[in-house]
Motif scaffolding. Structure first.
Motif, PDB file in Angstrom:
ATOM      1  N   PHE A  98       0.796  -1.232   0.000  1.00  0.00           N
ATOM      2  CA  PHE A  98       0.000   0.000   0.000  1.00  0.00           C
ATOM      3  C   PHE A  98       0.821   1.271   0.000  1.00  0.00           C
ATOM      4  CE2 PHE A  98      -3.366  -2.908   1.030  1.00  0.00           C
ATOM      5  CZ  PHE A  98      -4.460  -2.347   0.405  1.00  0.00           C
ATOM      6  N   HIS A 120      10.420  -3.255   4.859  1.00  0.00           N
ATOM      7  CA  HIS A 120       9.550  -2.496   5.767  1.00  0.00           C
ATOM      8  C   HIS A 120       8.592  -3.444   6.481  1.00  0.00           C
ATOM      9  CE1 HIS A 120       7.626   1.398   6.877  1.00  0.00           C
ATOM     10  NE2 HIS A 120       6.555   0.638   6.996  1.00  0.00           N
ATOM     11  N   CYS A 121       8.099  -4.441   5.749  1.00  0.00           N
ATOM     12  CA  CYS A 121       7.168  -5.421   6.336  1.00  0.00           C
ATOM     13  C   CYS A 121       7.784  -6.813   6.416  1.00  0.00           C
ATOM     14  CB  CYS A 121       5.903  -5.518   5.494  1.00  0.00           C
ATOM     15  SG  CYS A 121       5.064  -3.949   5.218  1.00  0.00           S
ATOM     16  N   THR A 168       7.883 -11.160  13.376  1.00  0.00           N
ATOM     17  CA  THR A 168       7.358 -10.676  14.654  1.00  0.00           C
ATOM     18  C   THR A 168       5.893 -10.324  14.467  1.00  0.00           C
ATOM     19  OG1 THR A 168       7.799  -8.357  14.168  1.00  0.00           O
ATOM     20  CG2 THR A 168       9.597  -9.600  15.189  1.00  0.00           C
ATOM     21  N   GLU A 169       5.348  -9.696  15.487  1.00  0.00           N
ATOM     22  CA  GLU A 169       3.958  -9.229  15.380  1.00  0.00           C
ATOM     23  C   GLU A 169       3.817  -8.141  14.322  1.00  0.00           C
ATOM     24  OE1 GLU A 169       3.570  -8.074  19.395  1.00  0.00           O
ATOM     25  OE2 GLU A 169       4.684  -6.216  19.140  1.00  0.00           O
ATOM     26  N   SER A 218       6.027  -8.018  11.565  1.00  0.00           N
ATOM     27  CA  SER A 218       6.750  -8.426  10.363  1.00  0.00           C
ATOM     28  C   SER A 218       6.395  -9.862  10.017  1.00  0.00           C
ATOM     29  CB  SER A 218       8.264  -8.315  10.580  1.00  0.00           C
ATOM     30  OG  SER A 218       8.952  -8.973   9.525  1.00  0.00           O
ATOM     31  N   SER A 268      -8.192  -5.329   4.970  1.00  0.00           N
ATOM     32  CA  SER A 268      -7.681  -5.548   3.612  1.00  0.00           C
ATOM     33  C   SER A 268      -7.430  -4.230   2.882  1.00  0.00           C
ATOM     34  CB  SER A 268      -8.626  -6.441   2.808  1.00  0.00           C
ATOM     35  OG  SER A 268      -9.834  -5.776   2.564  1.00  0.00           O
ATOM     36  N   HIS A 269      -8.166  -3.189   3.218  1.00  0.00           N
ATOM     37  CA  HIS A 269      -7.986  -1.906   2.527  1.00  0.00           C
ATOM     38  C   HIS A 269      -6.954  -1.010   3.210  1.00  0.00           C
ATOM     39  CE1 HIS A 269     -11.345  -1.694  -0.499  1.00  0.00           C
ATOM     40  NE2 HIS A 269     -11.642  -2.794   0.162  1.00  0.00           N
ATOM     41  N   CYS A 270      -6.855  -1.116   4.503  1.00  0.00           N
ATOM     42  CA  CYS A 270      -6.101  -0.100   5.254  1.00  0.00           C
ATOM     43  C   CYS A 270      -5.062  -0.686   6.212  1.00  0.00           C
ATOM     44  CB  CYS A 270      -7.047   0.768   6.089  1.00  0.00           C
ATOM     45  SG  CYS A 270      -8.610   1.169   5.318  1.00  0.00           S
ATOM     46  N   SER A 285      -2.502  -2.961   6.084  1.00  0.00           N
ATOM     47  CA  SER A 285      -1.219  -3.605   5.789  1.00  0.00           C
ATOM     48  C   SER A 285      -0.138  -3.025   6.701  1.00  0.00           C
ATOM     49  CB  SER A 285      -0.849  -3.403   4.317  1.00  0.00           C
ATOM     50  OG  SER A 285      -0.686  -2.040   4.044  1.00  0.00           O
ATOM     51  N   LEU A 286       0.947  -3.765   6.802  1.00  0.00           N
ATOM     52  CA  LEU A 286       2.002  -3.369   7.743  1.00  0.00           C
ATOM     53  C   LEU A 286       2.635  -2.030   7.390  1.00  0.00           C
ATOM     54  CD1 LEU A 286       3.653  -6.863   8.187  1.00  0.00           C
ATOM     55  CD2 LEU A 286       2.601  -5.524  10.018  1.00  0.00           C
ATOM     56  N   ASP A 287       2.487  -1.611   6.134  1.00  0.00           N
ATOM     57  CA  ASP A 287       3.073  -0.325   5.749  1.00  0.00           C
ATOM     58  C   ASP A 287       2.066   0.814   5.873  1.00  0.00           C
ATOM     59  OD1 ASP A 287       1.647  -1.458   3.679  1.00  0.00           O
ATOM     60  OD2 ASP A 287       2.910  -0.640   2.096  1.00  0.00           O
ATOM     61  N   CYS A 288       0.862   0.527   6.349  1.00  0.00           N
ATOM     62  CA  CYS A 288      -0.114   1.616   6.543  1.00  0.00           C
ATOM     63  C   CYS A 288      -0.653   1.562   7.974  1.00  0.00           C
ATOM     64  CB  CYS A 288      -1.236   1.517   5.517  1.00  0.00           C
ATOM     65  SG  CYS A 288      -0.692   1.955   3.852  1.00  0.00           S
ATOM     66  N   ARG A 345       2.759   0.097  13.983  1.00  0.00           N
ATOM     67  CA  ARG A 345       2.691   0.606  15.357  1.00  0.00           C
ATOM     68  C   ARG A 345       2.928   2.107  15.422  1.00  0.00           C
ATOM     69  NH1 ARG A 345       1.818  -2.486  19.240  1.00  0.00           N
ATOM     70  NH2 ARG A 345       2.194  -4.720  19.218  1.00  0.00           N
ATOM     71  N   ASN A 391      -2.979 -10.527   8.245  1.00  0.00           N
ATOM     72  CA  ASN A 391      -1.861 -10.193   7.356  1.00  0.00           C
ATOM     73  C   ASN A 391      -1.158  -8.898   7.734  1.00  0.00           C
ATOM     74  OD1 ASN A 391      -1.993 -12.404   5.525  1.00  0.00           O
ATOM     75  ND2 ASN A 391      -3.881 -11.529   4.723  1.00  0.00           N
ATOM     76  N   LEU A 447      -0.646  -6.206  11.499  1.00  0.00           N
ATOM     77  CA  LEU A 447      -0.172  -6.108  12.875  1.00  0.00           C
ATOM     78  C   LEU A 447      -0.910  -7.098  13.781  1.00  0.00           C
ATOM     79  CD1 LEU A 447       1.591  -4.463  14.892  1.00  0.00           C
ATOM     80  CD2 LEU A 447      -0.335  -2.891  15.107  1.00  0.00           C
ATOM     81  N   ARG A 448      -0.155  -7.821  14.588  1.00  0.00           N
ATOM     82  CA  ARG A 448      -0.754  -8.757  15.531  1.00  0.00           C
ATOM     83  C   ARG A 448      -0.573  -8.248  16.947  1.00  0.00           C
ATOM     84  NH1 ARG A 448      -2.304 -13.272  12.601  1.00  0.00           N
ATOM     85  NH2 ARG A 448      -3.958 -13.160  14.164  1.00  0.00           N
ATOM     86  N   ILE A 489       3.013 -13.792  15.452  1.00  0.00           N
ATOM     87  CA  ILE A 489       3.745 -13.435  14.239  1.00  0.00           C
ATOM     88  C   ILE A 489       2.759 -13.044  13.156  1.00  0.00           C
ATOM     89  CG2 ILE A 489       5.235 -14.345  12.432  1.00  0.00           C
ATOM     90  CD1 ILE A 489       6.459 -16.176  14.592  1.00  0.00           C
ATOM     91  N   SER A 490       3.044 -11.942  12.496  1.00  0.00           N
ATOM     92  CA  SER A 490       2.159 -11.475  11.446  1.00  0.00           C
ATOM     93  C   SER A 490       2.000 -12.542  10.370  1.00  0.00           C
ATOM     94  CB  SER A 490       2.712 -10.194  10.831  1.00  0.00           C
ATOM     95  OG  SER A 490       1.844  -9.731   9.843  1.00  0.00           O
TER      96      SER A 490
END
Lengths: 169, 170
Positions: free
Chosen positions: A133, A140-141, A147-148, A150, B49-51, B53-56, B60, B70, B72-73, B77-78
């Protein structure tokens, strides 16, 4: 005096820089022994920290990362093909080098996110389950260990699967 | 030079002051009226699914954090295991406490004029949003979110919106 003021101000701002970016670059640490800065350096690191347009890397990337053979091994996957397709349909294809690294220069492909990706090598054809996104650095991911926050490194096969070799000279 | 009485008075004043300043604990905080937690999971799946993701909003570093399989958990583990009830709870709190008073007013009004909420405006692209337009007005994602706020969840819209497909030919 009035002419000098903008120059003084510019010099002051340049000296200040971006401390967050500077910290991010510093956090990457030094180069690995025996690896010069270049296409093979710093596998697994977030490439766009230095190559995202703020320096210190010269080339600006839009997407870059490292592909590994297995989840629990740092063996790079060389000669894989990475396909990137953006929301509007434009796509690009790029290969991984002997360090598993791939990179796309922004002048060649400046995607509109979300971005879908897949990795191919021979009969292996893996599509990433979610689109990207906004982060051009895979790490980055996909930093290691998982981890939680990654999902771990990008890999293509379960441990023990026979894959073509390929390591840097 | 203080007497026992004045010490007690001082202590009382300090205690009252502390209680007066403290906000309610998280688990005690309530928003009335609020969108229903029970019907939230399909909305959370769409948001994820829209917002998320780990890069959005799965980062944290964001104040609006969206948890899920898929991204942040909470603990783990993600990418492993389905979204948990605790993660739905955490995402629910992140959403409803963004603008609690405004959200309550929109809910009380039966979901009318949901664009009063930053969440809706940003998703629709009507307000500056780094992620761009993620749920254009009238889209399945938009209907999913706004119907939940209105108390009449459009579950089919949520299910459709939760599926994100790559462009043709990928």
């Amino acid at each position: 005096m009035s002419r000098a003021l903008p120059l003084v101000l510019a010099a002051f701002l340049a000296a200040c820089g971006d401390p967050v970016h500077a910290d991010a670059v510093e956090a990457l640490g030094p180069e690995a022994d025996g690896v010069e800065p270049g296409p093979l350096h710093r596998p697994g690191q977030p490439c766009l920290t230095c190559h995202g347009g703020k320096g210190p890397g010269n080339m600006e990337f839009s997407v870059a990362g490292t592909i590994y053979k297995y989840a629990d091994s740092s063996e790079p996957l060389a000669n894989a093909v990475v396909k990137l397709v953006d929301q509007g349909g434009p796509s690009t294809i790029v290969g991984t080098n002997c360090a598993g690294n791939f990179f796309v220069q922004r002048v060649d492909f400046d995607p509109v996110f979300p971005l879908w990706t897949r990795v191919k090598l021979g009969s292996i054809d893996i599509e990433m389950s979610t689109p990207v996104f906004g982060a051009g650095s895979c790490a980055h991911c996909h930093s290691d260990p998982p981890t939680e926050s990654s999902v771990g490194r990008i890999y293509v096969a379960p441990a023990g699967t026979e894959l073509p070799g390929g390591s840097c000279p | 030079m203080s007497s026992p009485l004045s010490r007690a008075t001082t202590a009382w004043i300090v205690c009252a002051g502390l209680f007066g300043c403290a906000g309610p604990a998280d688990e005690q905080a309530t928003i009335t009226p609020a969108p229903r937690r029970e019907s939230f999971p399909p909305v959370a799946d769409m948001l994820h699914s829209h917002c998320g993701s780990l890069d959005c909003h799965g980062s944290r570093a964001r104040n609006l954090r969206i948890y899920g399989i898929n991204g942040l958990r909470i603990d783990g583990i993600s990418g492993t295991g389905p979204t948990t009830a605790d993660e739905y709870d955490a995402t629910y709190r992140a959403i409803v406490y963004l603008e609690p008073e405004k959200l309550s007013r929109v809910v009380a009004d039966g979901g009318r004029n949901p664009e009063r909420l930053s969440l809706v405006r940003k998703a629709r692209g009507a307000e500056e949003h780094k992620g761009g337009t993620m749920a254009p007005q009238g889209s399945e994602a938009d209907r999913c979110l706004t119907s939940w706020i209105a108390g009449a969840l459009d579950a089919p819209a949520c299910a459709l919106a939760a599926e994100m497909s790559p462009p043709e030919g990928f």
